[in-house]
Enzyme design. Structure first.
Site, PDB file in Angstrom:
ATOM      1  N   HIS A 108       0.834  -1.202   0.000  1.00 57.76           N
ATOM      2  CA  HIS A 108       0.000   0.000   0.000  1.00 57.76           C
ATOM      3  C   HIS A 108       0.871   1.254   0.000  1.00 57.76           C
ATOM      4  O   HIS A 108       1.222   1.771   1.060  1.00 57.76           O
ATOM      5  CB  HIS A 108      -0.894   0.002   1.235  1.00 57.76           C
ATOM      6  CG  HIS A 108      -1.796  -1.190   1.321  1.00 57.76           C
ATOM      7  ND1 HIS A 108      -1.357  -2.435   1.694  1.00 57.76           N
ATOM      8  CD2 HIS A 108      -3.128  -1.312   1.068  1.00 57.76           C
ATOM      9  CE1 HIS A 108      -2.382  -3.287   1.672  1.00 57.76           C
ATOM     10  NE2 HIS A 108      -3.462  -2.633   1.297  1.00 57.76           N
TER      11      HIS A 108
ATOM     12  N   HIS B 272      -2.216  -0.824   7.042  1.00 55.90           N
ATOM     13  CA  HIS B 272      -1.887  -1.155   5.646  1.00 55.90           C
ATOM     14  C   HIS B 272      -0.745  -0.278   5.135  1.00 55.90           C
ATOM     15  O   HIS B 272      -0.030  -0.657   4.221  1.00 55.90           O
ATOM     16  CB  HIS B 272      -3.125  -1.025   4.735  1.00 55.90           C
ATOM     17  CG  HIS B 272      -3.788   0.321   4.783  1.00 55.90           C
ATOM     18  ND1 HIS B 272      -4.702   0.664   5.752  1.00 55.90           N
ATOM     19  CD2 HIS B 272      -3.677   1.420   3.985  1.00 55.90           C
ATOM     20  CE1 HIS B 272      -5.131   1.917   5.536  1.00 55.90           C
ATOM     21  NE2 HIS B 272      -4.517   2.396   4.477  1.00 55.90           N
TER      22      HIS B 272
ATOM     23  N   HIS C 138      -4.104   3.240  -3.401  1.00 53.10           N
ATOM     24  CA  HIS C 138      -4.287   2.758  -2.026  1.00 53.10           C
ATOM     25  C   HIS C 138      -3.525   1.460  -1.780  1.00 53.10           C
ATOM     26  O   HIS C 138      -2.747   1.360  -0.837  1.00 53.10           O
ATOM     27  CB  HIS C 138      -5.777   2.541  -1.713  1.00 53.10           C
ATOM     28  CG  HIS C 138      -6.007   1.625  -0.547  1.00 53.10           C
ATOM     29  ND1 HIS C 138      -6.118   2.090   0.745  1.00 53.10           N
ATOM     30  CD2 HIS C 138      -6.095   0.259  -0.467  1.00 53.10           C
ATOM     31  CE1 HIS C 138      -6.276   1.047   1.555  1.00 53.10           C
ATOM     32  NE2 HIS C 138      -6.264  -0.065   0.851  1.00 53.10           N
TER      33      HIS C 138
ATOM     34  N   ARG D 106     -18.457 -17.763  38.660  1.00 57.18           N
ATOM     35  CA  ARG D 106     -18.193 -16.309  38.612  1.00 57.18           C
ATOM     36  C   ARG D 106     -17.863 -15.810  40.017  1.00 57.18           C
ATOM     37  O   ARG D 106     -17.012 -14.947  40.205  1.00 57.18           O
ATOM     38  CB  ARG D 106     -19.355 -15.536  37.998  1.00 57.18           C
ATOM     39  CG  ARG D 106     -20.654 -15.680  38.743  1.00 57.18           C
ATOM     40  CD  ARG D 106     -21.780 -14.909  38.074  1.00 57.18           C
ATOM     41  NE  ARG D 106     -23.052 -15.259  38.663  1.00 57.18           N
ATOM     42  CZ  ARG D 106     -24.021 -14.391  38.923  1.00 57.18           C
ATOM     43  NH1 ARG D 106     -23.882 -13.127  38.614  1.00 57.18           N
ATOM     44  NH2 ARG D 106     -25.157 -14.798  39.449  1.00 57.18           N
TER      45      ARG D 106
ATOM     46  N   SER E 167     -22.512  -8.553  37.651  1.00 60.24           N
ATOM     47  CA  SER E 167     -22.781  -9.890  37.106  1.00 60.24           C
ATOM     48  C   SER E 167     -21.504 -10.685  36.905  1.00 60.24           C
ATOM     49  O   SER E 167     -21.446 -11.877  37.174  1.00 60.24           O
ATOM     50  CB  SER E 167     -23.488  -9.775  35.758  1.00 60.24           C
ATOM     51  OG  SER E 167     -24.722  -9.126  35.907  1.00 60.24           O
TER      52      SER E 167
ATOM     53  N   GLU F  43     -17.688  -3.666  24.672  1.00 58.58           N
ATOM     54  CA  GLU F  43     -16.899  -4.892  24.833  1.00 58.58           C
ATOM     55  C   GLU F  43     -15.639  -4.873  23.963  1.00 58.58           C
ATOM     56  O   GLU F  43     -14.540  -5.215  24.409  1.00 58.58           O
ATOM     57  CB  GLU F  43     -17.746  -6.122  24.471  1.00 58.58           C
ATOM     58  CG  GLU F  43     -18.947  -6.353  25.375  1.00 58.58           C
ATOM     59  CD  GLU F  43     -20.151  -5.471  25.033  1.00 58.58           C
ATOM     60  OE1 GLU F  43     -20.127  -4.791  23.979  1.00 58.58           O
ATOM     61  OE2 GLU F  43     -21.114  -5.448  25.811  1.00 58.58           O
TER      62      GLU F  43
ATOM     63  N   HIS G  61     -28.824 -14.497  25.048  1.00 55.43           N
ATOM     64  CA  HIS G  61     -27.778 -14.384  26.062  1.00 55.43           C
ATOM     65  C   HIS G  61     -27.080 -15.708  26.366  1.00 55.43           C
ATOM     66  O   HIS G  61     -26.118 -15.736  27.124  1.00 55.43           O
ATOM     67  CB  HIS G  61     -28.369 -13.832  27.368  1.00 55.43           C
ATOM     68  CG  HIS G  61     -28.647 -12.365  27.316  1.00 55.43           C
ATOM     69  ND1 HIS G  61     -29.382 -11.775  26.308  1.00 55.43           N
ATOM     70  CD2 HIS G  61     -28.275 -11.343  28.144  1.00 55.43           C
ATOM     71  CE1 HIS G  61     -29.451 -10.469  26.520  1.00 55.43           C
ATOM     72  NE2 HIS G  61     -28.786 -10.182  27.625  1.00 55.43           N
TER      73      HIS G  61
END
Ligand SMILES: Cc1ncc(C[n+]2csc(CCOP(=O)(O)OP(=O)(O)O)c2C)c(N)n1
Ligand SMILES: [Mg+2]
Length: 697
Positions: A38, A78, A273, A370, A397, A426, A488
């Protein structure tokens, strides 16, 4: 301090342009030789790079790991020839030969920049948007370290994070996640240059990217400079100097540029590009820019003007002297800083592990893993000040916070903290954790639901590819979460995470297995770990004394049949281990000898020696795997004649106990499957024996 501004004497604009053109022609020639790559972005950003790298960037080519160097991230990865040219020209261990072998096997110049391959490359980039997210994580790490370690008169943590990025990075959703956070976090030492060239692969971006980027970043709380002319060195100079004075905001410098600048027929088009210019256009560009040198030829005066080795050595020596003074005044802090930047564990680590194990063993009541993870963290967090926790808005949780967690939220502006609520982001959280780990000084861990690992997945993959110590905490790991339903309930996520090379995926069954998983994740220095944790309570196994060593092997015999000669081996993970125990009992009642193997981490088990693996899973004894997840992965262990009890469809919304029955993940069904497998093997053996008898006749 003001060695800071303007590292090199100002030179006349024409000479400056020649220095930038050296980048352009190295990129042109490298891509031409590889016949792929590139050239457009390096040619378009060369003038910006010249100003930043010659005028501002604090680095020492002889020591790419100097801890207080500025970080530079090429998020538009790139354009890799841009960073390779810069590293070569400024004097890193990246000889011209490596540039000539751009994109070739085992060169130090892979197609996209990869950390660990090229001295001076800080992070692996190419998946657009993620380099920027790493840079935000690096700037966050710098800010957090400065709070902890800097003392009056001793600014030992004081560096900038610079990032180059293009339209692609800004179109990617992750850029919103992390730039929003960078504003909230007031990361004033983060300076981003936007290569505003109006072009991406499909052509002119006006047809698919019409945001008002300046307003967008202002609304995030950034300081926005420009648009400026990205080919005007003085304008870039002024913008950079201004950005460095920011005290409470990250800075975006919008640079209007021309992709492929200098190429008479291709500049400003998407043709440049991602393809070589071609011999004729290379010649035309040479003429247009007055570049009198041959392919890969850089004249000595240009090398001399770029060479950053002397200045870099001075910068580091100056810092070393300041660090010595700091160490004399604050020896304990200095020692901790050095330990953390080296990624080493404290000397009392083995006692910490013992304490964690003792605490785990004391738990006898049914406990969700958990919660078991939180019990482990209660020991780890105070013992490891470099641990930096967080969650994508699911702290209560995921149970990722403990008493010793000091959240960023609500803390004084200069308080030392070790926990951050990333909001519902996330992917951004995960890529920022990668940046923090790459920066060094932190062991980041962050939580979300296992289902949403799909949102963060590419960053999980990148932590594995980059061999970074990051702990991905994924709770609510199956239909066992119950009523929230199939949106979920993870089904395919468990096996699909196991497919990522160099990611250790743990699905522990009880408190002690969870503690072992954490120990392993913390000790691992060459890759990330994922902890898959149950929402629902699981029985607390009472392991015999010294069992930890077995558990640490990733798979072990949890309960053998009488006599130790099983007719079938049951392999289970996580929440299904207790179910497999009942299966074993049902089989015993039916006169079938079954061994129970708990396999919390298949990749760690796979790394054990063959003899050990064969004692756990004896050859020629049929196997049945039990896991509340998509079953195909287990064929690797049970073969086609073994059995798998799992779930091949999406889940349903209902209480967990009903779902286990509905999807037939039950001890009774597993026992039926095991008996069928035993029968199949017996009949096959008979058939084989028959063959032997016949052939003897
Ligand atoms: C996540 C991701 N999606 C797609 C690509 C493929 N890709 C590489 S460069 C590019 C276009 C980027 O445009 P821009 O950042 O403006 O780069 P320029 O053409 O200006 O150099 C695309 C789509 C990628 N590398 N990463
Ligand atoms: Mg572009």
């Amino acid at each position: 301090m003001n060695a800071h501004n303007q590292l090199f004497p100002v030179i006349d604009p024409l000479q400056r342009r020649r220095l930038a053109n050296a980048i352009r022609f190295l990129a042109i020639d490298g891509v031409e030789a590889a016949k792929s790559g590139h050239p457009g972005a390096p040619m378009g950003m060369a003038d910006i790079a010249e100003v930043l790298w010659r005028g501002h960037l604090h680095h020492n080519p002889a020591n790419p790991h100097w801890v207080d160097r500025d970080r530079f991230v090429l998020s538009n990865g790139h354009g890799s020839m841009l960073i390779y040219a810069l590293l070569h020209l400024t004097g890193y261990d990246l000889p011209l030969d490596e540039i000539k072998h751009f994109r070739q096997l085992h060169s130090k110049t892979p197609g996209h920049p990869e950390v660990g391959y090229t001295p001076g490359v800080e992070t692996t980039t190419g998946p657009l948007g993620q380099g920027l997210a790493n840079a935000v994580g690096m700037a966050f790490a710098e800010q957090m370290l400065a709070r902890k370690f800097n003392q009056p008169g001793h600014e030992i943590v004081n560096h900038h994070t610079y990032v180059f990025m293009g339209d692609g990075c800004l179109m990617e959703g992750i850029s919103h996640e992390v730039c929003s956070l960078a504003g909230t976090l007031k990361l004033n030492k983060l300076i981003a240059y936007y290569d505003d060239n109006g072009i991406s692969i499909d052509g002119h971006v006006e047809h698919w990217f019409t945001d008002n980027t300046a307003l967008r970043f202002q609304s995030y709380g950034w300081n926005v400079i420009g648009p400026i002319d990205g080919h005007d060195a003085l304008a870039i100079e002024r913008a950079t100097a201004e950005a460095r004075t920011s005290t409470d905001k990250p800075t975006l410098i919008i640079c209007r540029t021309t992709i492929g600048w200098g190429s008479p027929n291709k500049a400003g088009t998407h043709d440049v590009h991602g393809a070589a210019l071609g011999a004729a256009e290379v010649e035309a560009t040479r003429k247009a820019l007055g570049w009198e040198y041959g392919s890969f030829e850089i004249p000595g005066d240009i090398y001399a003007a770029w060479d950053a080795r002397r200045h870099g050595a001075r910068l580091e020596a100056d810092w070393n002297a300041r660090f010595l003074a700091y160490a004399a005044a604050h020896p304990a802090l200095a020692a901790e800083y050095e330990r953390r930047m080296a990624g080493e564990l404290p000397t009392d680590w083995s006692q910490t592990v013992e304490a964690m194990y003792t605490k785990a063993r004391a738990v006898t009541a049914p406990t969700a893993t958990r919660r078991s993870s939180q019990i482990a963290l209660e020991t780890l967090v105070p013992a490891l000040p470099g641990m930096f926790g967080g969650s994508a808005d699911l702290t209560g949780s995921n149970l990722t916070a403990v008493k010793d967690s000091k959240p960023w939220a609500g803390a004084a502006p200069d308080a030392v903290v070790n926990y951050f609520s990333y909001g519902v982001r996330e992917f951004g959280m995960t890529a920022m954790m990668n940046g923090m780990a790459l920066h060094k000084g932190f062991l980041p861990y962050g939580g979300t639901f296992l289902m949403f690992s799909d949102y963060s997945r590419n960053a999980v993959r990148m932590s594995a590819l980059m061999k970074q110590r990051v702990v991905h905490v994924f709770s609510h790991d199956s239909i066992g979460l119950g009523e929230d339903g199939p949106t979920h309930q993870a089904v395919e996520q468990t096996p699909s995470l196991r497919l990522i090379p160099n990611l250790d995926v743990w699905r522990p069954a009880d408190v002690l297995e969870t503690a072992v998983a954490w120990k392993h994740a913390v000790e691992r220095s060459d890759g990330p770990s994922a902890l898959l944790l149950s929402r629902q309570n699981l029985m607390s196994t009472q392991h015999p004394a010294g069992a930890e060593a077995q558990l640490e092997r990733g798979g072990y015999v949890l309960a053998d049949c009488e006599g130790g000669k099983p007719q079938v081996v049951l392999i289970a993970t996580g929440s299904e281990v207790e179910l497999a125990r009942r299966t074993q009992e049902l089989l015993a009642d039916a006169g079938v000898a079954a061994r129970l193997v708990s396999m919390p981490c298949t990749s760690v088990f796979d790394r054990q020696d063959e003899a050990y693996r064969n004692t756990v899973l004896p050859l020629y004894v049929p196997r049945v795997a039990i896991e509340a997840a998509q079953p195909d992965f287990w064929r690797k262990y049970v073969g086609l004649s073994g059995g798998v009890v799992g779930i091949a469809s999406f889940g349903e919304s209902a209480p967990a106990s009903q779902l286990y029955k509905y999807f037939r993940i039950t001890a009774e069904h597993a026992a039926e499957v095991a008996q069928a497998v035993v029968r199949l093997h017996a009949s096959r053996r008979e058939a084989e024996d028959g063959n032997v008898v016949r052939s003897m006749n």
